[in-house]
Design a protein around this motif. Structure first.
Motif, PDB file in Angstrom:
ATOM      1  N   THR A  64       0.830  -1.212   0.000  1.00 20.33           N
ATOM      2  CA  THR A  64       0.000   0.000   0.000  1.00 20.33           C
ATOM      3  C   THR A  64       0.861   1.257   0.000  1.00 20.33           C
ATOM      4  O   THR A  64       0.590   2.214  -0.734  1.00 20.33           O
ATOM      5  N   ASP A  65       1.933   1.266   0.824  1.00 22.15           N
ATOM      6  CA  ASP A  65       2.761   2.462   0.958  1.00 22.15           C
ATOM      7  C   ASP A  65       3.675   2.685  -0.237  1.00 22.15           C
ATOM      8  O   ASP A  65       3.931   3.837  -0.620  1.00 22.15           O
ATOM      9  N   HIS A  66       4.169   1.620  -0.839  1.00 23.62           N
ATOM     10  CA  HIS A  66       5.220   1.766  -1.838  1.00 23.62           C
ATOM     11  C   HIS A  66       4.845   1.251  -3.218  1.00 23.62           C
ATOM     12  O   HIS A  66       5.667   1.334  -4.141  1.00 23.62           O
ATOM     13  N   GLY A  67       3.621   0.713  -3.371  1.00 27.81           N
ATOM     14  CA  GLY A  67       3.201   0.231  -4.680  1.00 27.81           C
ATOM     15  C   GLY A  67       2.581   1.335  -5.518  1.00 27.81           C
ATOM     16  O   GLY A  67       2.519   2.504  -5.119  1.00 27.81           O
ATOM     17  N   GLU A  68       2.135   0.989  -6.706  1.00 32.37           N
ATOM     18  CA  GLU A  68       1.490   1.926  -7.612  1.00 32.37           C
ATOM     19  C   GLU A  68      -0.012   1.671  -7.643  1.00 32.37           C
ATOM     20  O   GLU A  68      -0.459   0.517  -7.635  1.00 32.37           O
ATOM     21  N   THR A  69      -0.776   2.743  -7.705  1.00 29.38           N
ATOM     22  CA  THR A  69      -2.231   2.626  -7.784  1.00 29.38           C
ATOM     23  C   THR A  69      -2.626   2.035  -9.125  1.00 29.38           C
ATOM     24  O   THR A  69      -2.159   2.483 -10.180  1.00 29.38           O
ATOM     25  N   VAL A  70      -3.480   1.019  -9.084  1.00 31.64           N
ATOM     26  CA  VAL A  70      -3.938   0.365 -10.318  1.00 31.64           C
ATOM     27  C   VAL A  70      -4.842   1.323 -11.075  1.00 31.64           C
ATOM     28  O   VAL A  70      -5.738   1.954 -10.503  1.00 31.64           O
ATOM     29  N   GLY A 126       9.964  -3.098   2.477  1.00 33.34           N
ATOM     30  CA  GLY A 126      10.002  -2.288   3.682  1.00 33.34           C
ATOM     31  C   GLY A 126      11.292  -1.516   3.820  1.00 33.34           C
ATOM     32  O   GLY A 126      11.301  -0.381   4.301  1.00 33.34           O
ATOM     33  N   ARG A 127      12.417  -2.088   3.367  1.00 28.61           N
ATOM     34  CA  ARG A 127      13.709  -1.414   3.493  1.00 28.61           C
ATOM     35  C   ARG A 127      13.922  -0.399   2.374  1.00 28.61           C
ATOM     36  O   ARG A 127      14.324   0.739   2.624  1.00 28.61           O
ATOM     37  N   PHE A 128      13.682  -0.799   1.145  1.00 32.63           N
ATOM     38  CA  PHE A 128      13.989   0.062   0.006  1.00 32.63           C
ATOM     39  C   PHE A 128      12.823   0.960  -0.401  1.00 32.63           C
ATOM     40  O   PHE A 128      13.028   1.908  -1.155  1.00 32.63           O
ATOM     41  N   GLY A 129      11.650   0.674   0.073  1.00 37.45           N
ATOM     42  CA  GLY A 129      10.514   1.542  -0.206  1.00 37.45           C
ATOM     43  C   GLY A 129      10.264   1.704  -1.682  1.00 37.45           C
ATOM     44  O   GLY A 129      10.205   0.732  -2.442  1.00 37.45           O
ATOM     45  N   LYS A 130      10.158   2.964  -2.133  1.00 37.21           N
ATOM     46  CA  LYS A 130       9.875   3.259  -3.533  1.00 37.21           C
ATOM     47  C   LYS A 130      10.990   2.798  -4.473  1.00 37.21           C
ATOM     48  O   LYS A 130      10.782   2.671  -5.684  1.00 37.21           O
ATOM     49  N   PHE A 131      12.176   2.544  -3.910  1.00 31.54           N
ATOM     50  CA  PHE A 131      13.304   2.131  -4.742  1.00 31.54           C
ATOM     51  C   PHE A 131      13.398   0.615  -4.904  1.00 31.54           C
ATOM     52  O   PHE A 131      14.274   0.135  -5.632  1.00 31.54           O
ATOM     53  N   ARG A 143       7.125  14.661  -3.130  1.00 37.26           N
ATOM     54  CA  ARG A 143       5.752  14.162  -3.126  1.00 37.26           C
ATOM     55  C   ARG A 143       5.679  12.696  -2.690  1.00 37.26           C
ATOM     56  O   ARG A 143       4.640  12.230  -2.240  1.00 37.26           O
ATOM     57  N   TYR A 144       6.804  11.983  -2.851  1.00 37.62           N
ATOM     58  CA  TYR A 144       6.783  10.539  -2.624  1.00 37.62           C
ATOM     59  C   TYR A 144       7.692  10.086  -1.484  1.00 37.62           C
ATOM     60  O   TYR A 144       7.548   8.961  -0.993  1.00 37.62           O
TER      61      TYR A 144
END
Length: 688
Positions: free
Chosen positions: A53-59, A128-133, A260-261
């Motif tokens: 939810t925190d680091h994925g992309e909205t479908v 959880g560690r790398f988040g958006k990366f 923003r992210y």
């Protein structure tokens, strides 16, 4: 009989063997292996949902579904905030997550189910560690090439950094395979020998070395290695290699819309740099002695770790640049905003013939701002230790500070360095601009230096001639006033003799002392002059390396450590010439000390041991200098006649002598000492 036997066996009744029931129970049954299944715990499932939810992309087309694609589509999961759906790739088999979670072994094996759970568990931890990366933990390694007239680079999408740097105008002198006739270009580092990585300042720092970047060609001289977190947001490293003959790479940490992210309280951009210093020269011992990790304090001086042993430093200060220096080449990382602190480490590599040392530097740049487009800016010099080049970069790279990059070239301390930078290097560069052969350049420069020093040399020899003529009278005074008791009287008589003849015992030494700084300056200049590297003259193939005419293998204790495993011809010629000069000098010397003669002849041999591993250009210069000095000595014998010297001494003796303040004070001190000695003698006699 055979027919009767087989007939009996055929028609005989078959009795069944009954096994007691208790024995049946004790019979060993074959064990069927059972593979345990696995599953996520409720807390692990909760963290999986939260991480997606925190680091994925909205479908697209939904408001609540979030999708996460991990490790090159091994995991493709979607969540609505409560439940998880999607697929897991196990050894090429696509498994439905719902079936995996329920452990439906009718649709997979127990081994596949357990592997699927392990993959998802690892994916959740990495998310959880790398988040958006996290999506950039897997990818394909792509090599991007950049080059100009002097520098050729290779950038890797894995880590997004320069992995190979080649200098196009320089050939390596070190060839592990001696059968190769064609020389290769100097490679400062290549993949596996150099890593420069940034620690992205998230709450949990992540290293760019773990990530796969997406290369984007901005122009024919600029490349952006970026991590696109969204369509309108990215983090990256932009490299610009100017056209022409530039050795400086402009390197910027760039970002767009990351505020923003990304939410992070970390304000420190970490920089980790490691390099295994590659050999470039034939002689490892001297190259190793001139290689070290250098750094400059912001607004301050340049310092370095030990060249001869393992060393480390922890600097809690602002550092402007960090340099990994070889004898003739360096790579220097310059920060536009100084590093706030740095840890340095240097390790000598004794058992690796292709490498010299391991350099490590860990530093941080403070005040990282997620709201600016360029939060950090660096300049990366990769090139030769050429004095005019480094001098031109000193004030061009950082506007408000002299970088002192020329300190990478060891030109001696204080006055010796000033002589090199103010006199020797300008003359050397001037001669080299229109004379192509550097052996001739050294010859012309030696004559020029001797010409400048000629008045001092002439005065020194003339003073020696005066002292030589006074030697019989000096001997007579020593015989007339022997012993320690007459030391003061003897000294007074000698000073009176020198004063009468117009001679000064120091006048012969002073001109020689004034020449010594130039000799020491040349001692540091020649081994550091990259212009001599690879330049041949007569039998010497490289004036920046020893001109070995005889070599041998194997290690001889002490001898190999200091003398090397070869004999240099220019060094041998210098030694022979030095012995000849010593003999001539002793013949014309005023002070003959027979007991010291053997030591005077032994000194050139010590010099040979010391200079045998040095650059051929240095031994060649000293050889020429000694030859010219010998020629001057013989010419002075014809120019300076003893009759003229005696006539001058006689004229000086007739002139009225006025005591200088120094001589008056000296005589007064001598009188006081004599009075004290007489007083002591009287007291000693009265006690008796």
């Amino acid at each position: 009989m055979a027919a009767v036997f087989f007939g009996f066996m055929w028609f005989a009744p078959k009795d069944k063997i009954e096994i007691p029931e208790e024995e049946v129970e004790n019979t060993v049954q074959p064990v069927v292996p059972v593979v345990a299944i696995d599953s996520l715990s409720p807390s692990e499932l909760k963290w999986l949902v939260r991480n997606i939810t925190d680091h994925g992309e909205t479908v697209a087309g939904t408001d609540s579904l979030t999708r996460f694609n991990y490790s090159n589509k091994l995991v493709d999961l979607t969540t609505d905030g409560k439940n998880v759906e999607g697929t897991v790739n196990v050894d090429g088999v696509i498994l439905n997550w719902e079936d995996v979670n329920k452990a439906d072994l009718s649709k997979m094996t127990a081994v596949q189910q357990r592997k699927a759970i392990e993959i998802v568990r690892e994916a959740s931890a990495e998310i959880g560690r790398f988040g958006k990366f996290a999506p950039f933990l897997a990818g394909n390694d792509t090599i991007i090439k950049m080059e100009n007239d002097v520098l050729a680079l290779e950038l890797s999408s894995k880590s997004g950094t320069v992995t190979r740097a080649e200098l196009k105008k320089y050939d390596t002198e070190y060839t592990p395979d001696e059968t190769k006739k064609r020389k290769e270009k100097v490679v400062i580092f290549e993949k596996g020998t150099n890593t420069l990585q940034f620690q992205i300042p998230l709450n949990q720092e992540i290293s760019t070395a773990d990530l796969y970047f997406v290369p984007q060609i901005l122009s024919d001289s600029s490349v952006l290695m970026k991590l696109p977190l969204a369509e309108d947001a990215y983090w990256g490293i932009q490299y610009t290699l100017p056209r022409g003959d530039s050795y400086v790479i402009d390197m910027k940490v760039v970002q767009k819309n990351l505020n923003r992210y990304i939410e992070s309280n970390n304000k420190n951009l970490g920089v980790d740099w490691h390099q295994s210093l590659m050999r470039q020269e034939k002689g490892k011992m001297f190259e190793e002695r001139n290689s070290a990790l250098y750094y400059k304090f912001a607004g301050g001086s340049v310092d370095n770790l030990s060249e001869n042993k393992n060393d480390s430093e922890d600097r809690q200060a602002k550092i402007r640049w960090i340099g990994f220096k070889n004898q003739f080449f360096s790579s220097v990382l310059i920060s536009q905003r100084p590093f706030n602190m740095a840890d340095f480490k240097s390790v000598v590599l004794k058992d690796k013939p292709y490498f010299l040392k391991d350099f490590n530097a860990q530093a941080t740049v403070n005040d990282y701002d997620w709201n600016v487009d360029v939060p950090a800016h660096f300049s990366w010099f990769i090139g030769p230790n050429l004095y005019p080049l480094l001098s031109s970069l000193d004030r061009q790279t950082v506007a408000d500070e002299n970088l002192q990059l020329t300190r990478l070239i060891p030109l001696g301390w204080s006055v010796f360095r000033w002589i090199n930078t103010g006199v020797i290097i300008p003359i050397f560069n001037f001669l080299g601009s229109f004379i192509s052969n550097y052996g001739i350049v050294i010859l012309v420069m030696t004559f020029f230096i001797k010409l400048v020093l000629f008045p001092l040399t002439y005065k020194s020899y003339k003073s020696q001639a005066v002292m030589r003529l006074l030697q019989p009278e000096v001997k007579e005074i020593n015989e007339k006033y022997p012993g320690q008791a007459n030391a003061m009287v003897r000294q007074q008589k000698m000073m009176a003799l020198y004063n009468k003849a117009g001679a000064n015992p120091m006048s012969g030494c002073l001109p020689m002392l004034l020449q010594m700084p130039i000799l020491f300056a040349m001692f540091t200049f020649f081994p550091s002059a990259i212009e001599l590297r690879g330049q041949s003259f007569l039998w010497a193939h490289d004036l920046a390396a020893p001109d070995a005419i005889i070599s041998w293998s194997g290690h001889i204790p002490l001898i190999t450590d200091y003398f090397g495993n070869h004999i240099s011809l220019f060094c041998l010629l210098m030694t022979i010439t030095n012995i000849i000069y010593t003999k001539i000098n002793m013949q014309t010397s005023a002070n003959q000390m027979p007991g010291m003669k053997w030591m005077m002849y032994l000194m050139p041999v010590f010099f040979m041991i010391f200079f045998n591993n040095y650059a051929a250009g240095l031994s060649y210069y000293y050889f020429l200098s000694l030859l010219i000095t010998i020629a001057q000595t013989y010419s002075f014998r014809y120019i300076i006649k003893e009759e003229d010297v005696k006539r001058t001494m006689a004229e000086n003796a007739k002139k009225p002598k006025k005591k200088s303040g120094f001589m008056a004070r000296l005589e007064e001190m001598q009188k006081q000492q004599q009075a004290m000695m007489r007083e002591q003698q009287k007291r000693a006699q009265s006690r008796r």
